[in-house]
Design a protein around this motif. Structure first.
Motif, short mmCIF file in Angstrom:
data_model
loop_
_atom_site.label_atom_id
_atom_site.label_comp_id
_atom_site.label_asym_id
_atom_site.label_seq_id
_atom_site.Cartn_x
_atom_site.Cartn_y
_atom_site.Cartn_z
N ARG A 132 67.13 37.13 13.48
CA ARG A 132 66.88 36.32 14.67
C ARG A 132 66.40 34.95 14.19
N GLY A 139 72.07 38.06 9.62
CA GLY A 139 71.79 39.15 10.54
C GLY A 139 70.35 39.14 11.04
N ALA A 187 69.56 28.76 13.86
CA ALA A 187 70.44 29.79 14.43
C ALA A 187 71.58 30.12 13.49
N ALA A 234 71.93 33.79 11.81
CA ALA A 234 73.12 34.57 12.15
C ALA A 234 73.87 35.02 10.90
N GLU A 235 73.93 34.16 9.91
CA GLU A 235 74.64 34.51 8.67
C GLU A 235 73.93 35.63 7.91
#
Length: 75
Positions: A44, A42, A35, A39-40
């Protein structure tokens, strides 16, 4: 054996070694790290999205994400 191979101070102690049955992270820890990496970037946190990341970038991101692993002890 695996811990010794990973220690910088033991770099010259072994020429070669095989680490038998090294346990991996728990599913919860793997999900947390995935995750953070996703997230870093962009993305999923799915295998499909993370497969698009260059292998060397993924390895570096994993090291960065686990640098604060004390926060996740026991996961």
């Amino acid at each position: 054996m695996a811990a010794l191979l990973a220690m910088p101070s033991a770099t010259r102690l072994f020429r070669r070694a095989i680490a038998p049955s090294v346990g991996g992270p728990s599913p919860e820890l793997a999900a947390d790290v995935s995750a953070v990496i996703a997230a870093e970037r962009g993305l999923r946190p799915t295998a499909t999205d993370l497969a698009a990341v260059e292998p060397n970038d993924l390895a570096a991101a994993g090291e960065e994400a686990t640098a604060g692993q004390r926060e996740r002890v026991g996961r």
